[in-house]
Design a protein around this motif. Structure first.
Motif, PDB file in Angstrom:
ATOM      1  N   ILE A   1       0.851  -1.193   0.000  1.00  0.00           N
ATOM      2  CA  ILE A   1       0.000   0.000   0.000  1.00  0.00           C
ATOM      3  C   ILE A   1       0.883   1.238   0.000  1.00  0.00           C
ATOM      4  O   ILE A   1       1.805   1.355   0.813  1.00  0.00           O
ATOM      5  N   LEU A   2       0.587   2.143  -0.917  1.00  0.00           N
ATOM      6  CA  LEU A   2       1.298   3.413  -1.008  1.00  0.00           C
ATOM      7  C   LEU A   2       0.308   4.544  -0.758  1.00  0.00           C
ATOM      8  O   LEU A   2      -0.831   4.497  -1.237  1.00  0.00           O
ATOM      9  N   ILE A   3       0.732   5.574  -0.050  1.00  0.00           N
ATOM     10  CA  ILE A   3      -0.098   6.753   0.179  1.00  0.00           C
ATOM     11  C   ILE A   3       0.301   7.802  -0.851  1.00  0.00           C
ATOM     12  O   ILE A   3       1.473   8.180  -0.951  1.00  0.00           O
TER      13      ILE A   3
ATOM     14  N   ALA B   1      -8.777   9.905  -6.552  1.00  0.00           N
ATOM     15  CA  ALA B   1      -9.827   9.059  -5.964  1.00  0.00           C
ATOM     16  C   ALA B   1      -9.369   8.635  -4.577  1.00  0.00           C
ATOM     17  O   ALA B   1      -8.215   8.837  -4.209  1.00  0.00           O
ATOM     18  N   GLU B   2     -10.274   8.033  -3.814  1.00  0.00           N
ATOM     19  CA  GLU B   2      -9.898   7.536  -2.484  1.00  0.00           C
ATOM     20  C   GLU B   2      -8.853   6.440  -2.584  1.00  0.00           C
ATOM     21  O   GLU B   2      -7.953   6.342  -1.764  1.00  0.00           O
ATOM     22  N   GLY B   3      -9.002   5.600  -3.590  1.00  0.00           N
ATOM     23  CA  GLY B   3      -8.074   4.502  -3.786  1.00  0.00           C
ATOM     24  C   GLY B   3      -7.948   4.136  -5.244  1.00  0.00           C
ATOM     25  O   GLY B   3      -8.792   4.506  -6.066  1.00  0.00           O
TER      26      GLY B   3
ATOM     27  N   PHE C   1       0.261  -2.775  -6.652  1.00  0.00           N
ATOM     28  CA  PHE C   1       0.080  -1.834  -5.550  1.00  0.00           C
ATOM     29  C   PHE C   1      -1.368  -1.400  -5.368  1.00  0.00           C
ATOM     30  O   PHE C   1      -2.130  -1.339  -6.328  1.00  0.00           O
ATOM     31  N   ILE C   2      -1.681  -1.043  -4.134  1.00  0.00           N
ATOM     32  CA  ILE C   2      -2.902  -0.311  -3.832  1.00  0.00           C
ATOM     33  C   ILE C   2      -2.458   1.084  -3.438  1.00  0.00           C
ATOM     34  O   ILE C   2      -1.618   1.252  -2.543  1.00  0.00           O
ATOM     35  N   LEU C   3      -2.986   2.083  -4.134  1.00  0.00           N
ATOM     36  CA  LEU C   3      -2.687   3.477  -3.828  1.00  0.00           C
ATOM     37  C   LEU C   3      -3.864   4.046  -3.053  1.00  0.00           C
ATOM     38  O   LEU C   3      -5.015   3.854  -3.439  1.00  0.00           O
ATOM     39  N   LEU C   4      -3.570   4.737  -1.972  1.00  0.00           N
ATOM     40  CA  LEU C   4      -4.611   5.340  -1.151  1.00  0.00           C
ATOM     41  C   LEU C   4      -4.323   6.825  -0.976  1.00  0.00           C
ATOM     42  O   LEU C   4      -3.165   7.230  -0.876  1.00  0.00           O
ATOM     43  N   LYS C   5      -5.375   7.617  -0.912  1.00  0.00           N
ATOM     44  CA  LYS C   5      -5.236   9.057  -0.768  1.00  0.00           C
ATOM     45  C   LYS C   5      -4.846   9.467   0.654  1.00  0.00           C
ATOM     46  O   LYS C   5      -4.151  10.448   0.846  1.00  0.00           O
ATOM     47  N   LYS C   6      -5.301   8.700   1.640  1.00  0.00           N
ATOM     48  CA  LYS C   6      -5.042   9.041   3.043  1.00  0.00           C
ATOM     49  C   LYS C   6      -4.542   7.816   3.803  1.00  0.00           C
ATOM     50  O   LYS C   6      -4.978   6.698   3.544  1.00  0.00           O
ATOM     51  N   GLU C   7      -3.689   8.059   4.755  1.00  0.00           N
ATOM     52  CA  GLU C   7      -3.166   7.000   5.626  1.00  0.00           C
ATOM     53  C   GLU C   7      -4.302   6.270   6.349  1.00  0.00           C
ATOM     54  O   GLU C   7      -4.268   5.057   6.530  1.00  0.00           O
ATOM     55  N   SER C   8      -5.325   7.030   6.754  1.00  0.00           N
ATOM     56  CA  SER C   8      -6.435   6.434   7.505  1.00  0.00           C
ATOM     57  C   SER C   8      -7.200   5.393   6.686  1.00  0.00           C
ATOM     58  O   SER C   8      -7.847   4.520   7.251  1.00  0.00           O
TER      59      SER C   8
ATOM     60  N   GLN D   1     -13.628  -1.663   3.357  1.00  0.00           N
ATOM     61  CA  GLN D   1     -14.414  -1.544   2.126  1.00  0.00           C
ATOM     62  C   GLN D   1     -13.545  -1.035   0.977  1.00  0.00           C
ATOM     63  O   GLN D   1     -13.561  -1.608  -0.114  1.00  0.00           O
ATOM     64  N   ILE D   2     -12.791   0.028   1.214  1.00  0.00           N
ATOM     65  CA  ILE D   2     -11.908   0.563   0.164  1.00  0.00           C
ATOM     66  C   ILE D   2     -10.857  -0.473  -0.220  1.00  0.00           C
ATOM     67  O   ILE D   2     -10.610  -0.704  -1.408  1.00  0.00           O
ATOM     68  N   LEU D   3     -10.252  -1.099   0.778  1.00  0.00           N
ATOM     69  CA  LEU D   3      -9.219  -2.092   0.486  1.00  0.00           C
ATOM     70  C   LEU D   3      -9.783  -3.272  -0.296  1.00  0.00           C
ATOM     71  O   LEU D   3      -9.151  -3.747  -1.251  1.00  0.00           O
TER      72      LEU D   3
END
Length: 111
Positions: free
Chosen positions: A5-7, A13-15, A21-28, A34-36
């Motif tokens: 997972i990369l921030i 988008a949120e993800g 890789f999974i890219l996420l907009k926020k560490e939280s 659900q997003i994952l």
């Protein structure tokens, strides 16, 4: 499926899933199951199509949809890969149940 997972704070988008890789907009969002799960469904879709054809089909599906619906949000939501991911993002067992190629019949795949 364990994915790195990369921030990426500027992500549009949120993800997003870009194999592996999974890219996420926020560490939280690392705690948002659900997003994952949604992004893990995309990773499996990418594997089902041997990665590069997924991106081509995703883009072609979006372009057809944007011509058809004339609205980005609707065109995006109608992409067959997104339909499968949104339909099953709350089912944390979906990937374990072996529902391969569910994007071929959005709304009909399931557990």
């Amino acid at each position: 499926m364990k994915a790195p997972i990369l921030i990426v704070k500027n992500l549009p988008a949120e993800g997003m899933a870009i194999f592996p890789f999974i890219l996420l907009k926020k560490e939280s969002y690392k705690k948002d199951k659900q997003i994952l799960n949604h992004e893990k469904i995309h990773l499996r879709q990418q594997l089902e199509l041997l990665i590069f054809p997924f991106y081509f089909l995703y883009l072609v599906n979006y372009l057809i949809n944007i011509l058809r619906y004339k609205k980005h949000d609707l065109a995006y939501r109608k992409i067959c890969f997104e339909q499968e991911a949104y339909q099953h993002e709350n089912d944390l067992n979906y990937l374990k149940n072996g529902n391969w190629f569910g994007w071929l019949a959005p709304g009909k795949s399931g557990t």
